[in-house]
Design a protein around this motif. Structure first.
Motif, PDB file in Angstrom:
ATOM      1  N   SER A   1       0.843  -1.194   0.000  1.00  0.00           N
ATOM      2  CA  SER A   1       0.000   0.000   0.000  1.00  0.00           C
ATOM      3  C   SER A   1       0.881   1.248   0.000  1.00  0.00           C
ATOM      4  O   SER A   1       1.686   1.439   0.915  1.00  0.00           O
ATOM      5  CB  SER A   1      -0.906  -0.003   1.241  1.00  0.00           C
ATOM      6  OG  SER A   1      -1.650   1.193   1.320  1.00  0.00           O
ATOM      7  N   TYR A   2       0.708   2.099  -0.997  1.00  0.00           N
ATOM      8  CA  TYR A   2       1.571   3.271  -1.146  1.00  0.00           C
ATOM      9  C   TYR A   2       0.788   4.580  -1.121  1.00  0.00           C
ATOM     10  O   TYR A   2       1.335   5.629  -1.450  1.00  0.00           O
ATOM     11  CB  TYR A   2       2.362   3.166  -2.464  1.00  0.00           C
ATOM     12  CG  TYR A   2       3.261   1.957  -2.511  1.00  0.00           C
ATOM     13  CD1 TYR A   2       4.537   1.992  -1.963  1.00  0.00           C
ATOM     14  CD2 TYR A   2       2.820   0.757  -3.083  1.00  0.00           C
ATOM     15  CE1 TYR A   2       5.366   0.884  -1.997  1.00  0.00           C
ATOM     16  CE2 TYR A   2       3.637  -0.360  -3.116  1.00  0.00           C
ATOM     17  CZ  TYR A   2       4.908  -0.287  -2.580  1.00  0.00           C
ATOM     18  OH  TYR A   2       5.720  -1.400  -2.603  1.00  0.00           O
TER      19      TYR A   2
ATOM     20  N   GLY B   1      -5.397  -1.311   0.199  1.00  0.00           N
ATOM     21  CA  GLY B   1      -4.506  -2.319  -0.362  1.00  0.00           C
ATOM     22  C   GLY B   1      -3.646  -1.811  -1.498  1.00  0.00           C
ATOM     23  O   GLY B   1      -3.587  -0.609  -1.796  1.00  0.00           O
ATOM     24  N   HIS B   2      -2.956  -2.758  -2.141  1.00  0.00           N
ATOM     25  CA  HIS B   2      -2.165  -2.425  -3.332  1.00  0.00           C
ATOM     26  C   HIS B   2      -3.066  -1.793  -4.381  1.00  0.00           C
ATOM     27  O   HIS B   2      -2.682  -0.843  -5.054  1.00  0.00           O
ATOM     28  CB  HIS B   2      -1.490  -3.685  -3.872  1.00  0.00           C
ATOM     29  CG  HIS B   2      -0.682  -3.442  -5.112  1.00  0.00           C
ATOM     30  ND1 HIS B   2       0.502  -2.736  -5.111  1.00  0.00           N
ATOM     31  CD2 HIS B   2      -0.910  -3.799  -6.402  1.00  0.00           C
ATOM     32  CE1 HIS B   2       0.981  -2.674  -6.338  1.00  0.00           C
ATOM     33  NE2 HIS B   2       0.138  -3.309  -7.140  1.00  0.00           N
TER      34      HIS B   2
ATOM     35  N   GLY C   1     -14.063   4.831  -5.808  1.00  0.00           N
ATOM     36  CA  GLY C   1     -12.676   5.273  -5.904  1.00  0.00           C
ATOM     37  C   GLY C   1     -11.837   4.750  -4.749  1.00  0.00           C
ATOM     38  O   GLY C   1     -12.161   3.739  -4.119  1.00  0.00           O
ATOM     39  N   MET C   2     -10.745   5.433  -4.487  1.00  0.00           N
ATOM     40  CA  MET C   2      -9.782   4.975  -3.488  1.00  0.00           C
ATOM     41  C   MET C   2     -10.312   5.086  -2.061  1.00  0.00           C
ATOM     42  O   MET C   2     -11.118   5.970  -1.755  1.00  0.00           O
ATOM     43  CB  MET C   2      -8.487   5.794  -3.590  1.00  0.00           C
ATOM     44  CG  MET C   2      -7.731   5.631  -4.882  1.00  0.00           C
ATOM     45  SD  MET C   2      -6.124   6.477  -4.834  1.00  0.00           S
ATOM     46  CE  MET C   2      -6.659   8.192  -4.710  1.00  0.00           C
ATOM     47  N   CYS C   3      -9.841   4.183  -1.195  1.00  0.00           N
ATOM     48  CA  CYS C   3     -10.068   4.316   0.241  1.00  0.00           C
ATOM     49  C   CYS C   3      -9.187   5.459   0.746  1.00  0.00           C
ATOM     50  O   CYS C   3      -7.970   5.441   0.547  1.00  0.00           O
ATOM     51  CB  CYS C   3      -9.699   3.034   0.972  1.00  0.00           C
ATOM     52  SG  CYS C   3     -10.604   1.570   0.459  1.00  0.00           S
ATOM     53  N   MET C   4      -9.796   6.434   1.396  1.00  0.00           N
ATOM     54  CA  MET C   4      -9.066   7.602   1.863  1.00  0.00           C
ATOM     55  C   MET C   4      -8.892   7.634   3.378  1.00  0.00           C
ATOM     56  O   MET C   4      -7.946   8.217   3.899  1.00  0.00           O
ATOM     57  CB  MET C   4      -9.786   8.880   1.415  1.00  0.00           C
ATOM     58  CG  MET C   4      -9.991   8.994  -0.078  1.00  0.00           C
ATOM     59  SD  MET C   4      -8.456   9.141  -1.001  1.00  0.00           S
ATOM     60  CE  MET C   4      -7.898  10.758  -0.477  1.00  0.00           C
ATOM     61  N   ALA C   5      -9.826   7.013   4.113  1.00  0.00           N
ATOM     62  CA  ALA C   5      -9.779   7.016   5.577  1.00  0.00           C
ATOM     63  C   ALA C   5     -10.554   5.808   6.087  1.00  0.00           C
ATOM     64  O   ALA C   5     -11.545   5.394   5.472  1.00  0.00           O
ATOM     65  CB  ALA C   5     -10.370   8.309   6.143  1.00  0.00           C
ATOM     66  N   VAL C   6     -10.126   5.257   7.223  1.00  0.00           N
ATOM     67  CA  VAL C   6     -10.794   4.064   7.762  1.00  0.00           C
ATOM     68  C   VAL C   6     -10.675   4.043   9.279  1.00  0.00           C
ATOM     69  O   VAL C   6      -9.674   4.487   9.843  1.00  0.00           O
ATOM     70  CB  VAL C   6     -10.186   2.775   7.148  1.00  0.00           C
ATOM     71  CG1 VAL C   6      -8.696   2.668   7.439  1.00  0.00           C
ATOM     72  CG2 VAL C   6     -10.920   1.534   7.657  1.00  0.00           C
TER      73      VAL C   6
END
Length: 412
Positions: free
Chosen positions: A126-127, A215-216, A244-249
């Protein structure tokens, strides 16, 4: 620089009215980082603060003497330290996340100082900038108790029962924090006062350390068992729900329930709830027009808060199906962009970290603004509350850490 606190006097509020002239600035400012400070974590039992910067360096600060007691590069200079968490048995581990695709576990000494080398390293691939969420929970370890099979870390593919058995026999991962295993997790609430170690051992119960991270593929949320290094679950957005992308969890549980939930903020402004162990998408709602940057959950799991690149802070319910993700209050601020949200341990206040360098305080129960704190010359990146004396701590892109002694008296 002169610190300014603007108090918003609210009808019926029992909080004191503080004018900008009489309001205190930070009680102290910690300097020592040579790059943007972007991660904060307080030790739950000691007067220690851990901080990490964009150059990969981390520091431990004695909050009694307000001096750095330890400094070390945890991740490469180009990766930085994205997040820090205290976890593990007796809070004896420091977890660090960098944008080098790794999460590292560091042993803490009796004085709370991290080891020179990591005990354990997980290559998540994860980057992105989504900070990991960590939850320690009593878990009953048993094969095949989740809806999805364990995932092979190298291939990213679900394993058959034979493959899983072969891997358990040939390839085991441990870091000294718990028993070696490669199984999924079934969470069970237990009474620690009546069920001791022998009872837990008989029933196969251990204290599992669960980490959630983008994740990746940043659109997929991954759930890792930090003790075993096993990728337990991959939460892929269902068809028709591409956000879209996961930004916060944030990971959370609710009183008297054995369900582990993940509250996830996505790139398109949507907030979603997942049943982690079942791998089940529960519900989503688009609460923002811009990417969600931060989410927070009350200790009892009854409600949540989210903020984004827009100028809105949304407070919503989580406690029951009828109120799940139902907006209870929308709080607007003048400037766009909030990087972090932190709820005070007593659950009475919460604070937000503004891209404009300002901290904003809100009454948690009444969901009303209280004050604006201003000291930092650049954006505020991370927040933490000191567990015992409730002091607010803020980190900034200006390389400083400010400690605030405001609203420490009891709030009604």
């Amino acid at each position: 620089m002169r610190a300014v606190l603007t108090h918003l006097d609210l009808p019926g509020s029992s909080l004191p009215c503080m004018s900008a002239k009489s309001a205190p600035g930070p009680s102290s400012v910690l300097r020592g980082h040579r790059a943007d400070v972007q991660a904060l974590c307080c030790h739950p039992d000691r007067a220690l603060l851990y901080s990490g910067d964009s150059a990969g360096e981390a520091k431990a600060w004695d909050l009694t003497t307000e001096r750095a007691t330890w400094s070390q590069r945890l991740h490469p200079n180009e990766a930085g330290v994205t997040a820090l968490h205290i976890a593990g048995p007796d809070c004896a581990r420091l977890l660090s996340q960098g944008r080098d695709g790794t999460i590292k576990s560091w042993a803490l000494s009796a004085e709370g100082l991290p080891s020179r080398t990591p005990l354990h390293l997980i290559e998540t691939g994860s980057y992105n900038f989504c900070r990991m969420a960590v939850l320690s929970h009593d878990a009953c370890v048993s094969e095949g108790c989740g809806a999805n099979p364990p995932v092979d870390i190298k291939s990213g593919q679900a394993m058959s029962s034979n493959q899983d058995t072969d891997r358990q026999q040939a390839e085991s991962v441990t870091d000294g924090m718990g028993a070696t295993c490669s199984t999924e997790l079934k969470l069970e609430h237990r009474n620690s006062a009546t069920e001791g170690p022998a009872e837990n051992a008989r029933q196969g119960t251990s204290r599992e350390l669960i980490v959630a991270i983008a994740g990746h593929d940043p659109a997929v949320l991954e759930i890792w068992n930090m003790q075993t290094g096993v990728l337990v679950q991959q939460l892929t957005q269902p068809a028709g729900h591409k956000h879209g992308m996961c930004m916060a969890v944030q990971l959370y549980t609710q009183s008297e329930q054995s369900v582990l939930y993940a509250l996830v903020g996505y790139e398109d402004g949507t907030v979603a709830v997942w049943d982690v162990i079942a791998g089940r998408f529960v519900k989503s709602s688009q609460l923002h027009a811009e990417p969600v940057m931060a989410v927070a959950v009350a200790d009892d799991g009854s409600g949540g808060i989210c903020a984004a690149a827009d100028n809105k802070v949304q407070c919503f319910g989580l406690g029951s199906p009828s109120t799940l993700l139902q907006v209870l209050a929308t709080l607007e601020v003048k400037q766009h962009g909030i990087a972090d949200i932190c709820i005070r341990p007593d659950q009475r206040l919460f604070a937000t970290a503004g891209w404009d360098g300002k901290l904003r305080l809100f009454h948690h129960k009444k969901m009303r603004p209280l004050a604006i704190l201003q000291y930092h010359r650049k954006g505020v990146t991370a927040l933490a509350f000191q567990p015992h004396n409730q002091r607010l701590i803020s980190a900034s892109r200006d390389g400083t850490i400010a400690i605030w002694s405001v609203f420490q008296r009891e709030t009604t």
